[in-house]
Design a protein around this motif. Sequence first.
Motif, PDB file in Angstrom:
ATOM      1  N   ILE A 257     -52.555  49.399  13.611  1.00 43.89           N
ATOM      2  CA  ILE A 257     -51.154  49.575  13.978  1.00 43.89           C
ATOM      3  C   ILE A 257     -50.946  50.830  14.825  1.00 43.89           C
ATOM      4  O   ILE A 257     -49.855  51.040  15.364  1.00 43.89           O
ATOM      5  N   VAL A 258     -51.958  51.660  14.946  1.00 43.35           N
ATOM      6  CA  VAL A 258     -51.958  52.783  15.887  1.00 43.35           C
ATOM      7  C   VAL A 258     -53.156  52.595  16.791  1.00 43.35           C
ATOM      8  O   VAL A 258     -54.296  52.675  16.338  1.00 43.35           O
ATOM      9  N   ASP A 259     -52.911  52.333  18.084  1.00 46.03           N
ATOM     10  CA  ASP A 259     -54.057  52.083  18.958  1.00 46.03           C
ATOM     11  C   ASP A 259     -54.526  53.348  19.665  1.00 46.03           C
ATOM     12  O   ASP A 259     -55.636  53.404  20.173  1.00 46.03           O
ATOM     13  N   ASN A 260     -53.676  54.374  19.717  1.00 44.86           N
ATOM     14  CA  ASN A 260     -54.129  55.684  20.202  1.00 44.86           C
ATOM     15  C   ASN A 260     -53.154  56.742  19.735  1.00 44.86           C
ATOM     16  O   ASN A 260     -51.998  56.457  19.432  1.00 44.86           O
TER      17      ASN A 260
ATOM     18  N   ARG B 295     -38.545  65.292  30.010  1.00 42.72           N
ATOM     19  CA  ARG B 295     -37.612  65.209  28.883  1.00 42.72           C
ATOM     20  C   ARG B 295     -37.857  63.945  28.084  1.00 42.72           C
ATOM     21  O   ARG B 295     -38.050  62.867  28.658  1.00 42.72           O
ATOM     22  N   LEU B 296     -37.856  64.075  26.765  1.00 41.12           N
ATOM     23  CA  LEU B 296     -37.956  62.944  25.861  1.00 41.12           C
ATOM     24  C   LEU B 296     -36.778  62.977  24.904  1.00 41.12           C
ATOM     25  O   LEU B 296     -36.342  64.056  24.482  1.00 41.12           O
ATOM     26  N   LEU B 297     -36.280  61.803  24.543  1.00 41.31           N
ATOM     27  CA  LEU B 297     -35.274  61.674  23.504  1.00 41.31           C
ATOM     28  C   LEU B 297     -35.881  60.912  22.341  1.00 41.31           C
ATOM     29  O   LEU B 297     -36.574  59.908  22.548  1.00 41.31           O
ATOM     30  N   LEU B 298     -35.622  61.400  21.124  1.00 39.20           N
ATOM     31  CA  LEU B 298     -36.201  60.808  19.934  1.00 39.20           C
ATOM     32  C   LEU B 298     -35.130  60.618  18.871  1.00 39.20           C
ATOM     33  O   LEU B 298     -34.209  61.432  18.749  1.00 39.20           O
ATOM     34  N   ALA B 299     -35.267  59.548  18.108  1.00 40.36           N
ATOM     35  CA  ALA B 299     -34.363  59.268  16.996  1.00 40.36           C
ATOM     36  C   ALA B 299     -35.090  59.535  15.688  1.00 40.36           C
ATOM     37  O   ALA B 299     -36.189  59.018  15.459  1.00 40.36           O
ATOM     38  N   ALA B 300     -34.499  60.343  14.825  1.00 44.60           N
ATOM     39  CA  ALA B 300     -35.122  60.681  13.546  1.00 44.60           C
ATOM     40  C   ALA B 300     -35.279  59.429  12.682  1.00 44.60           C
ATOM     41  O   ALA B 300     -34.399  58.573  12.643  1.00 44.60           O
ATOM     42  N   THR B 301     -36.401  59.326  11.996  1.00 42.78           N
ATOM     43  CA  THR B 301     -36.608  58.214  11.072  1.00 42.78           C
ATOM     44  C   THR B 301     -35.824  58.456   9.787  1.00 42.78           C
ATOM     45  O   THR B 301     -35.353  59.567   9.517  1.00 42.78           O
ATOM     46  N   ASP B 302     -35.713  57.415   8.975  1.00 42.93           N
ATOM     47  CA  ASP B 302     -35.008  57.545   7.702  1.00 42.93           C
ATOM     48  C   ASP B 302     -35.694  58.526   6.767  1.00 42.93           C
ATOM     49  O   ASP B 302     -35.039  59.119   5.903  1.00 42.93           O
ATOM     50  N   PHE B 303     -37.011  58.699   6.930  1.00 41.38           N
ATOM     51  CA  PHE B 303     -37.743  59.578   6.013  1.00 41.38           C
ATOM     52  C   PHE B 303     -37.978  60.969   6.597  1.00 41.38           C
ATOM     53  O   PHE B 303     -38.698  61.777   6.015  1.00 41.38           O
TER      54      PHE B 303
ATOM     55  N   ASN C  56     -43.600  54.478  19.971  1.00 39.27           N
ATOM     56  CA  ASN C  56     -44.442  55.456  19.290  1.00 39.27           C
ATOM     57  C   ASN C  56     -43.664  56.194  18.219  1.00 39.27           C
ATOM     58  O   ASN C  56     -42.429  56.224  18.232  1.00 39.27           O
ATOM     59  N   LEU C  57     -44.404  56.784  17.308  1.00 33.89           N
ATOM     60  CA  LEU C  57     -43.872  57.650  16.264  1.00 33.89           C
ATOM     61  C   LEU C  57     -44.402  59.054  16.516  1.00 33.89           C
ATOM     62  O   LEU C  57     -45.614  59.244  16.693  1.00 33.89           O
ATOM     63  N   THR C  58     -43.511  60.025  16.561  1.00 34.30           N
ATOM     64  CA  THR C  58     -43.876  61.412  16.787  1.00 34.30           C
ATOM     65  C   THR C  58     -43.602  62.209  15.519  1.00 34.30           C
ATOM     66  O   THR C  58     -42.559  62.039  14.887  1.00 34.30           O
ATOM     67  N   TYR C  59     -44.548  63.075  15.135  1.00 33.84           N
ATOM     68  CA  TYR C  59     -44.248  63.970  14.022  1.00 33.84           C
ATOM     69  C   TYR C  59     -44.792  65.361  14.306  1.00 33.84           C
ATOM     70  O   TYR C  59     -45.707  65.552  15.101  1.00 33.84           O
ATOM     71  N   PHE C  60     -44.170  66.370  13.652  1.00 30.31           N
ATOM     72  CA  PHE C  60     -44.334  67.775  14.015  1.00 30.31           C
ATOM     73  C   PHE C  60     -44.476  68.570  12.729  1.00 30.31           C
ATOM     74  O   PHE C  60     -43.657  68.440  11.817  1.00 30.31           O
ATOM     75  N   MET C  61     -45.530  69.392  12.637  1.00 31.04           N
ATOM     76  CA  MET C  61     -45.804  70.063  11.357  1.00 31.04           C
ATOM     77  C   MET C  61     -46.382  71.457  11.574  1.00 31.04           C
ATOM     78  O   MET C  61     -47.157  71.677  12.501  1.00 31.04           O
ATOM     79  N   PRO C  62     -45.985  72.424  10.738  1.00 31.42           N
ATOM     80  CA  PRO C  62     -46.493  73.792  10.847  1.00 31.42           C
ATOM     81  C   PRO C  62     -47.685  74.042   9.920  1.00 31.42           C
ATOM     82  O   PRO C  62     -47.822  73.412   8.864  1.00 31.42           O
ATOM     83  N   PHE C  63     -48.530  74.985  10.336  1.00 22.15           N
ATOM     84  CA  PHE C  63     -49.624  75.480   9.513  1.00 22.15           C
ATOM     85  C   PHE C  63     -49.687  76.996   9.680  1.00 22.15           C
ATOM     86  O   PHE C  63     -49.495  77.506  10.792  1.00 22.15           O
ATOM     87  N   ALA C  64     -49.971  77.692   8.586  1.00 27.39           N
ATOM     88  CA  ALA C  64     -50.026  79.155   8.661  1.00 27.39           C
ATOM     89  C   ALA C  64     -51.159  79.621   9.567  1.00 27.39           C
ATOM     90  O   ALA C  64     -51.002  80.581  10.337  1.00 27.39           O
TER      91      ALA C  64
ATOM     92  N   LEU D 229     -45.116  49.095  14.870  1.00 25.71           N
ATOM     93  CA  LEU D 229     -44.435  50.371  14.664  1.00 25.71           C
ATOM     94  C   LEU D 229     -43.643  50.339  13.362  1.00 25.71           C
ATOM     95  O   LEU D 229     -43.629  51.322  12.609  1.00 25.71           O
ATOM     96  N   HIS D 230     -42.997  49.212  13.077  1.00 24.19           N
ATOM     97  CA  HIS D 230     -42.269  49.080  11.806  1.00 24.19           C
ATOM     98  C   HIS D 230     -43.227  49.204  10.623  1.00 24.19           C
ATOM     99  O   HIS D 230     -42.894  49.808   9.594  1.00 24.19           O
ATOM    100  N   MET D 231     -44.417  48.640  10.766  1.00 24.51           N
ATOM    101  CA  MET D 231     -45.414  48.760   9.699  1.00 24.51           C
ATOM    102  C   MET D 231     -45.873  50.215   9.550  1.00 24.51           C
ATOM    103  O   MET D 231     -46.142  50.683   8.430  1.00 24.51           O
ATOM    104  N   LEU D 232     -45.941  50.926  10.676  1.00 19.59           N
ATOM    105  CA  LEU D 232     -46.291  52.349  10.612  1.00 19.59           C
ATOM    106  C   LEU D 232     -45.211  53.122   9.876  1.00 19.59           C
ATOM    107  O   LEU D 232     -45.505  54.008   9.066  1.00 19.59           O
ATOM    108  N   HIS D 233     -43.952  52.776  10.120  1.00 18.14           N
ATOM    109  CA  HIS D 233     -42.850  53.386   9.372  1.00 18.14           C
ATOM    110  C   HIS D 233     -43.012  53.128   7.875  1.00 18.14           C
ATOM    111  O   HIS D 233     -42.811  54.042   7.058  1.00 18.14           O
ATOM    112  N   GLU D 234     -43.338  51.916   7.520  1.00 17.68           N
ATOM    113  CA  GLU D 234     -43.496  51.572   6.108  1.00 17.68           C
ATOM    114  C   GLU D 234     -44.604  52.401   5.471  1.00 17.68           C
ATOM    115  O   GLU D 234     -44.479  52.855   4.330  1.00 17.68           O
ATOM    116  N   ARG D 235     -45.672  52.603   6.211  1.00 16.51           N
ATOM    117  CA  ARG D 235     -46.802  53.364   5.667  1.00 16.51           C
ATOM    118  C   ARG D 235     -46.437  54.838   5.513  1.00 16.51           C
ATOM    119  O   ARG D 235     -46.695  55.454   4.474  1.00 16.51           O
ATOM    120  N   PHE D 236     -45.820  55.402   6.553  1.00 16.72           N
ATOM    121  CA  PHE D 236     -45.427  56.814   6.476  1.00 16.72           C
ATOM    122  C   PHE D 236     -44.345  57.015   5.422  1.00 16.72           C
ATOM    123  O   PHE D 236     -44.403  57.960   4.636  1.00 16.72           O
TER     124      PHE D 236
END
Length: 254
Positions: free
Chosen positions: A236-239, A122-130, A196-204, A160-167
């Motif tokens: 700012i992302v090492d892996n 189980r993982l818990l995640l907090a949504a970013t502002d964007f 870490n930053l997690t993101y999730f995206m669909p593709f047809a 990680l904060h810099m990664l937020h700024e970039r995204f």
Amino acid sequence: MDRRSFFHSATAAGLLAQSPESGRKTRLYRIDYFYYRQGTQAGRLNQFFSSQAPLLARHTRALGFFNAVFAPRLQTLMVLSGFESMDGMMSAASQVEADAGYQKAFEGLESGSEPPFDTSQRLLLAATDFSPEIVPLAEKPKSPRYFELRVYHSPTVRQLHMLHERFGGAEVHIFHRSGIHPILYADTIVGPDLPNLTYFMPFATLADREKAWDAFGADPEWVKVRADSVARGGQIVDNNNLSLWRATPYSPIQ
């Protein structure tokens, strides 16, 4: 397996208990991974969640069930749930677990000569502002979409904060014009490989996915944005880890 383990997380108790921020409805996401082996376990898990999906959907702000296509373990069912707060998640757990139909289905899941799955995470995640709100499609796709899950680990919280700024700045716009439309951006608050930053995206299709990522990688603005980012904060992302999923037929998110 305790029935309450589907919904409660003692280590996260008290986190995000405050009221949602203005304009943000879904602030907390939970990812549950169920790892099974070949045999009857997959069928039992899917039968259980298929029967309980309408009940769970009534008590979540977002809900999706996904089978692994490309992941560390292919025999994996992933459940994504969204809530307005920690209190909302705990309240939903109590209401679901009090439901007589759920209790009966859970007893059926656990019956048999072998457990319904080998282990879970189980993982818990907090949504970013964007991060956008997840909105189900008006019509179910003619063929199931592919969903890509990416987890970017940053060495430090500052990075990680810099990664937020970039995204949250140019990168999201470059994504969209390249054909990449994430439905979730979130920071893991309970789970492995922090921060870490997690993101999730669909593709047809997988071909659409490849075309979109090729366009993104070749975008002149992205090349500049990445170079500027490295100059300011190093790598700012090492892996990063990625996996591919497809929604089950009964998943509200398709």
